[in-house]
Scaffold this active site. Sequence first.
Site, PDB file in Angstrom:
ATOM      1  N   SER A 216     -67.318  16.090 -21.359  1.00 38.45           N
ATOM      2  CA  SER A 216     -68.351  16.784 -21.144  1.00 38.45           C
ATOM      3  C   SER A 216     -69.589  16.922 -22.137  1.00 38.45           C
ATOM      4  CB  SER A 216     -67.802  18.277 -20.815  1.00 38.45           C
ATOM      5  OG  SER A 216     -68.907  19.305 -20.670  1.00 38.45           O
TER       6      SER A 216
ATOM      7  N   LYS B 244     -60.820  19.662 -17.223  1.00 36.67           N
ATOM      8  CA  LYS B 244     -62.561  19.192 -17.241  1.00 36.67           C
ATOM      9  C   LYS B 244     -62.666  19.913 -16.022  1.00 36.67           C
ATOM     10  CE  LYS B 244     -66.185  16.893 -17.695  1.00 36.67           C
ATOM     11  NZ  LYS B 244     -66.876  16.959 -16.569  1.00 36.67           N
TER      12      LYS B 244
ATOM     13  N   HIS C  81     -63.286  23.550 -16.337  1.00 39.35           N
ATOM     14  CA  HIS C  81     -64.531  23.716 -17.233  1.00 39.35           C
ATOM     15  C   HIS C  81     -65.615  23.499 -16.342  1.00 39.35           C
ATOM     16  CE1 HIS C  81     -67.647  21.467 -18.741  1.00 39.35           C
ATOM     17  NE2 HIS C  81     -67.398  21.815 -20.039  1.00 39.35           N
ATOM     18  N   ASN C  82     -65.724  22.525 -15.366  1.00 41.99           N
ATOM     19  CA  ASN C  82     -66.694  22.452 -14.519  1.00 41.99           C
ATOM     20  C   ASN C  82     -67.023  23.580 -13.406  1.00 41.99           C
ATOM     21  OD1 ASN C  82     -66.934  20.032 -15.655  1.00 41.99           O
ATOM     22  ND2 ASN C  82     -67.377  18.877 -13.928  1.00 41.99           N
TER      23      ASN C  82
ATOM     24  N   GLU D  61     -68.305  26.453 -15.460  1.00 40.05           N
ATOM     25  CA  GLU D  61     -69.942  25.866 -15.556  1.00 40.05           C
ATOM     26  C   GLU D  61     -70.727  26.302 -14.393  1.00 40.05           C
ATOM     27  OE1 GLU D  61     -72.257  21.580 -15.193  1.00 40.05           O
ATOM     28  OE2 GLU D  61     -70.407  21.723 -16.861  1.00 40.05           O
TER      29      GLU D  61
END
Length: 480
Positions: free
Chosen positions: A136, A190, A193-194, A197
């Site tokens: 990232s 990940k 995480h996105n 986001e």
Amino acid sequence: MSKSDFGLIGLAVMGQNLVLNIESRGFRVSVYNRTGSVTEQFIADNAGKNLYGATTLEDFVASIERPRKIMMLVQSKAGANPADRDAVDAVIDSLVPLLEPGDLIIDGGNTYFIHTERRSKELEAKGLLYIGTGVSGGEEGARKGPAIMPGGPASSWELIKPIFESIAAKVNGDPCVTHIGTGGAGHYVKMVHNGIEYGDMQLICEAYQIFKTAGFTTDEMAAIFDEWNRGDLESYLIQITSKIFTIRDPETGEAVVELILDKAGQKGTGRWTVMNAADNTVVISTINAAVEARILSSLRNQRLVAASEFAGPTPHIVLPKDVLVKKVHDALYASKIISYAQGLDLIKKVGAAHDWGLNLGAIARIWRGGCIIRARFLNRITEAYERNPDLTNLMLDPFFKDILNRNQADWREIVALGVTNGIPIPAFSASLGYYDSYRAARLPANLLQAQRDFFGAHTYERTDKPEGEYFHTEWPEVIE
């Protein structure tokens, strides 16, 4: 010719910048791209650097020191169907006959985690190592130091650890990389995480929408977000938002942001997060609202028609600007906590189900630098899980509980302001709804269970009987 320490396949923007980052740390890097002219141009543009451009895959593999460490940055299109195969599989299939036992393949793209687990097992049977790695930070992070989330066998991590630690972002000297866990843990973290986001970005956009409706200029908003970035909301996304508001279009003199069409794109990781949360019965309503907001934004032609067909209030915000800014700040901070709490709750549950051995505090620690969601309060999240590794929900940590309790009044006022003025603020609203549902000692699910028992004899538990005992009522017949 000396052999390379590392190899990378896929020279799009991220790949090129990651290669330059690795080379700058003292490693020799071999590169390969399916379109040979891209490789040639990249090598020509970086003459004098310790790089080797291979013209064939055979040449590429032969140029790397054993055990080989080869990273792919190839776009994955395989979704949640375990049987899906895509370009990542095609590259692996081409590599396998050229590799030797003990060689390591690293998938650095956004890949759905079930395919990482499948590929890992397939390659292990052939004596090869495999790591699914979330990266990232975008173009700038790849070049200067990203947050890196590798998942796979511990032996694979030890093999790549020196390179990953050298290229990762640093916070107080600590590299923003750690071995996330076994299997598909790296790509899974990940992915979530996105999703977080998505929530972060939508919440910021809703704050902007409120300010815009209240008559703030882009210059005023730039100053507000700049000030917020000096306080407890300090983050990469708040910082870039403050800068976005300052950029003027040279042709019209208007703020560029106001000339951009209101249709948001997405690459799928947010949608994957929502689908996976539903599969695992975890509520991520803030992230879900953010994904849905992007989908609704894409229906622009329908919205333009609906704007003239449906009634709504005429916005009229009477709060003094300084008072409104404070209340929006508080609502944004509280909603941001909810978004992270939901994402970490999902990571915790799925990690336990897969026995990945995840450390939520360590995950928050590597998100402090390099990645898109880096923010000051990630230090507080790390501290929360250091205080209590078995924390049921981030909201229950004393630090975050205090913020939610202090901010909830302003949060409610902003949600009410949005509703009464017809301002769409789905992520603010969903966050507050989650907070109120989570803190409710009693929810109306008792009526829901009665309905289910009425039409389907699904049974129910009783408040005056021990949990685990189920009952059924003979409800009256409905006469149609």
